[in-house]
Design a protein around this motif. Structure first.
Motif, PDB file in Angstrom:
ATOM      1  N   SER A 357       0.830  -1.212   0.000  1.00  0.00           N
ATOM      2  CA  SER A 357       0.000   0.000   0.000  1.00  0.00           C
ATOM      3  C   SER A 357       0.866   1.264   0.000  1.00  0.00           C
ATOM      4  N   LEU A 358       1.949   1.272   0.843  1.00  0.00           N
ATOM      5  CA  LEU A 358       2.841   2.420   0.884  1.00  0.00           C
ATOM      6  C   LEU A 358       3.511   2.643  -0.467  1.00  0.00           C
ATOM      7  N   TRP A 359       3.945   1.577  -1.068  1.00  0.00           N
ATOM      8  CA  TRP A 359       4.587   1.677  -2.382  1.00  0.00           C
ATOM      9  C   TRP A 359       3.623   2.223  -3.427  1.00  0.00           C
ATOM     10  N   ASN A 360       2.390   1.732  -3.422  1.00  0.00           N
ATOM     11  CA  ASN A 360       1.394   2.220  -4.380  1.00  0.00           C
ATOM     12  C   ASN A 360       1.122   3.710  -4.160  1.00  0.00           C
ATOM     13  N   GLY A 361       1.054   4.178  -2.874  1.00  0.00           N
ATOM     14  CA  GLY A 361       0.832   5.599  -2.591  1.00  0.00           C
ATOM     15  C   GLY A 361       1.988   6.461  -3.076  1.00  0.00           C
ATOM     16  N   VAL A 362       3.221   6.005  -2.809  1.00  0.00           N
ATOM     17  CA  VAL A 362       4.400   6.772  -3.247  1.00  0.00           C
ATOM     18  C   VAL A 362       4.433   6.864  -4.771  1.00  0.00           C
ATOM     19  N   VAL A 363       4.147   5.737  -5.430  1.00  0.00           N
ATOM     20  CA  VAL A 363       4.162   5.741  -6.894  1.00  0.00           C
ATOM     21  C   VAL A 363       3.103   6.689  -7.439  1.00  0.00           C
ATOM     22  N   SER A 364       1.880   6.658  -6.850  1.00  0.00           N
ATOM     23  CA  SER A 364       0.802   7.542  -7.311  1.00  0.00           C
ATOM     24  C   SER A 364       1.178   9.009  -7.090  1.00  0.00           C
ATOM     25  N   TYR A 365       1.792   9.343  -5.921  1.00  0.00           N
ATOM     26  CA  TYR A 365       2.182  10.723  -5.613  1.00  0.00           C
ATOM     27  C   TYR A 365       3.244  11.205  -6.598  1.00  0.00           C
ATOM     28  N   LEU A 366       4.276  10.374  -6.820  1.00  0.00           N
ATOM     29  CA  LEU A 366       5.326  10.755  -7.759  1.00  0.00           C
ATOM     30  C   LEU A 366       4.781  10.902  -9.172  1.00  0.00           C
ATOM     31  N   LYS A 367       3.849  10.063  -9.523  1.00  0.00           N
ATOM     32  CA  LYS A 367       3.251  10.146 -10.856  1.00  0.00           C
ATOM     33  C   LYS A 367       2.480  11.463 -11.015  1.00  0.00           C
ATOM     34  N   ALA A 368       1.703  11.859  -9.976  1.00  0.00           N
ATOM     35  CA  ALA A 368       0.926  13.112 -10.047  1.00  0.00           C
ATOM     36  C   ALA A 368       1.849  14.318 -10.129  1.00  0.00           C
ATOM     37  N   ILE A 369       2.916  14.326  -9.292  1.00  0.00           N
ATOM     38  CA  ILE A 369       3.857  15.444  -9.320  1.00  0.00           C
ATOM     39  C   ILE A 369       4.542  15.536 -10.683  1.00  0.00           C
ATOM     40  N   SER A 370       4.924  14.384 -11.226  1.00  0.00           N
ATOM     41  CA  SER A 370       5.589  14.366 -12.531  1.00  0.00           C
ATOM     42  C   SER A 370       4.682  14.923 -13.610  1.00  0.00           C
ATOM     43  N   MET A 371       3.405  14.560 -13.559  1.00  0.00           N
ATOM     44  CA  MET A 371       2.469  15.073 -14.562  1.00  0.00           C
ATOM     45  C   MET A 371       2.314  16.583 -14.446  1.00  0.00           C
ATOM     46  N   VAL A 372       2.276  17.112 -13.199  1.00  0.00           N
ATOM     47  CA  VAL A 372       2.146  18.559 -13.003  1.00  0.00           C
ATOM     48  C   VAL A 372       3.385  19.281 -13.513  1.00  0.00           C
ATOM     49  N   LEU A 373       4.585  18.785 -13.147  1.00  0.00           N
ATOM     50  CA  LEU A 373       5.821  19.433 -13.587  1.00  0.00           C
ATOM     51  C   LEU A 373       5.958  19.397 -15.103  1.00  0.00           C
ATOM     52  N   ILE A 374       5.525  18.301 -15.694  1.00  0.00           N
ATOM     53  CA  ILE A 374       5.612  18.200 -17.156  1.00  0.00           C
ATOM     54  C   ILE A 374       4.626  19.156 -17.823  1.00  0.00           C
ATOM     55  N   SER A 375       3.464  19.371 -17.208  1.00  0.00           N
ATOM     56  CA  SER A 375       2.424  20.213 -17.832  1.00  0.00           C
ATOM     57  C   SER A 375       2.729  21.714 -17.732  1.00  0.00           C
ATOM     58  N   ILE A 376       3.612  22.160 -16.772  1.00  0.00           N
ATOM     59  CA  ILE A 376       3.902  23.608 -16.617  1.00  0.00           C
ATOM     60  C   ILE A 376       4.532  24.194 -17.880  1.00  0.00           C
ATOM     61  N   PRO A 377       5.639  23.646 -18.423  1.00  0.00           N
ATOM     62  CA  PRO A 377       6.198  24.211 -19.671  1.00  0.00           C
ATOM     63  C   PRO A 377       5.197  24.170 -20.815  1.00  0.00           C
ATOM     64  N   TYR A 378       4.453  23.096 -20.854  1.00  0.00           N
ATOM     65  CA  TYR A 378       3.471  22.981 -21.934  1.00  0.00           C
ATOM     66  C   TYR A 378       2.419  24.081 -21.853  1.00  0.00           C
ATOM     67  N   ASP A 379       1.892  24.338 -20.656  1.00  0.00           N
ATOM     68  CA  ASP A 379       0.876  25.386 -20.490  1.00  0.00           C
ATOM     69  C   ASP A 379       1.460  26.776 -20.774  1.00  0.00           C
ATOM     70  N   MET A 380       2.714  27.027 -20.321  1.00  0.00           N
ATOM     71  CA  MET A 380       3.348  28.323 -20.586  1.00  0.00           C
ATOM     72  C   MET A 380       3.536  28.537 -22.079  1.00  0.00           C
ATOM     73  N   GLY A 381       3.992  27.569 -22.782  1.00  0.00           N
ATOM     74  CA  GLY A 381       4.158  27.688 -24.224  1.00  0.00           C
ATOM     75  C   GLY A 381       2.836  27.935 -24.927  1.00  0.00           C
TER      76      GLY A 381
END
Length: 475
Positions: A357-381
């Motif tokens: 369960s802890l591993w699944n939570g960490v993976v989900s959190y890292l996945k959400a953060i990665s998607m947000v960080l990836i979307s910032i340059p895209y939205d600015m452009g």
């Protein structure tokens, strides 16, 4: 546990047999090894799925047939012909590889040491030498080596022909089987190759090292397939080695599995020669009473019988108590191990579930953060591009409006300047068109007048030709 040894001797005919190998379900009986059964008909009634038919082969020749229980890891019976007694050969124990690994390509018994590493799952369906080491039991042969000769004798030392027996019991089994066969049965069968023997064991619930079943009963059946056939059964109890009980074939079959039939034909109870049967019974009785061969052995047994009985009576309660204590201790150890295993399983399961369960939570959190960080340059452009496109659209609209404003006076002036040109230049064209019209009208009048005159002329000529008579040239 009470263990009794049953020696059943019933004589009948055995022709037909196969290769020394495990016999498939699609083959009749024991294939080439059917020659070791009277009339080539094996016993009936042994139908459990863990009963395996083995045609015991050595040096590419069939030696005897065995019905083996892969559940109990002991043979249920071995069928063979009596040849003659021989000196015991050196023991070289063999195994049947195809019981554990049918695809190994070996088609006969081989020394256990030679295939220990070559056969897959060796020992999964048969007993091995290691199962007897330190157990207090010997590898007792159902088909005794002493009743065979040459390669037949060597072939008997296979673990698929052995059952766990105590040393005294193993010695007694071979001694009594040899004595009965040689001095009571063989002399009353005219043709030695017509004396068929069937030695078997009934498994018990007691197991050696939790794997190999200790026999509850040993039995030997003999059949003489002669014109005057006969059969006989004998039972020997373990607690009294000198006692032998006469049995018929039918009585023997009732002591085995329900529905078992050992012999048919002249060896069956309904087809026996009663005189021959009585003669054989008499010979067996002489052996039982010590009147013939084996007197020295019987005397030794008598001398030690009383001591064994007294020792047995004294030791039995202590042995039973020891067995009970061992049983309780084993069950207690099993319970403790099971409880520990259950606790470890539950704890490890809970820990693993938490880690998962802890591993699944960490993976989900890292996945959400990665998607947000990836979307910032895209939205600015995308915002910058939209601003630039909006500016270009504004410039385009201003230019278009300016053009439309400037186009209004310019068009008016141009049209006004072009009016005189178009007006004056159109006068010659109009005059030309008027002249052309007047000339066309005049021409049309002239053409109409000429056509009218021509019509009157034609009509007058036609009338004159029709109504005025023709005048000859003379007139």
């Amino acid at each position: 546990m009470k263990t009794s040894i049953v020696f059943l001797l019933c004589v009948s005919v055995f022709p037909g047999f196969s290769q020394g190998r495990v016999v498939g379900e699609d083959e009749a009986g024991f294939a080439e090894c059917n020659v070791f059964f009277p009339g080539q008909v094996p016993p009936e009634g042994f139908t459990e799925p863990f009963h395996v038919k083995i045609c015991q082969q050595y040096n590419k020749e069939p030696r005897f047939a065995t019905l083996y229980s892969t559940k109990d890891k002991i043979p249920l019976y071995s069928a063979f012909k009596y040849t003659k007694s021989a000196q015991n050969e050196e023991e070289n124990w063999l195994v049947e590889p195809q019981i554990d690994d049918p695809k190994n390509g070996l088609h006969e018994m081989v020394p256990e040491a030679d295939v220990a590493a070559a056969v897959t799952n060796l020992g999964a369906n048969q007993a091995l030498t290691s199962d007897y080491v330190g157990s207090g039991y010997e590898r007792g042969l159902l088909n005794p080596s002493s009743l065979n000769e040459e390669d037949f004798q060597v072939a008997t030392y296979t673990l698929t022909n052995a059952v766990p027996l105590s040393p005294p019991l193993s010695k007694s089994w071979h001694r009594h089987v040899g004595t009965v066969v040689e001095h009571a049965l063989a002399p009353h069968c005219p043709q030695k190759d017509h004396l068929y023997l069937l030695a078997g064991a009934v498994p018990s619930s007691v197991q050696v090292k939790g794997k190999v079943s200790v026999p509850e009963t040993l039995w030997l059946a003999a059949c003489c397939d002669a014109p005057e056939g006969w059969s006989l059964g004998l039972v020997k109890k373990v607690n009294d080695e000198n006692s032998l009980e006469d049995l018929t074939v039918g009585q023997l079959e009732k002591r085995l599995l329900a529905g078992v039939h050992l012999f048919k034909g002249s060896c069956g109870e309904d087809n026996q020669n009663h005189e021959k049967t009585e003669a054989v019974l008499k010979a067996v009785s002489q052996i039982r009473s010590g009147e013939e061969v084996g007197t020295s052995d019987n005397q030794e047994a008598k001398e030690s019988s009383l001591v064994r009985k007294v020792a047995g009576v004294i030791a039995t309660p202590f042995i039973k108590l020891l067995e009970l204590l061992i049983y309780v201790f084993v069950e207690l150890v099993k319970f403790v191990f099971y409880l520990l295993w259950l606790i470890v399983k539950r704890v490890s399961g809970t820990v693993l579930d938490g880690v998962r369960s802890l591993w699944n939570g960490v993976v989900s959190y890292l996945k959400a953060i990665s998607m947000v960080l990836i979307s910032i340059p895209y939205d600015m452009g995308r915002v910058i591009i939209n601003i630039f496109l909006g500016f270009l659209q504004l410039v385009q609209d201003v230019a278009s409006l300016t053009y439309r404003i400037l186009c209004i006076p310019m068009g008016f002036v141009l049209h006004l300047a072009a009016f005189p040109y178009h007006s004056i230049c159109a006068i010659p064209s109009v005059l030309k068109d008027v002249a052309t019209g007047i000339w066309g009208t005049f021409s049309l009048v002239i053409d109409a007048t000429a056509a009218l005159l021509h019509g009157f002329y034609y009509l007058a000529g036609h009338i004159v030709k029709r109504f005025v008579p023709k005048v000859s040239s003379d007139d």
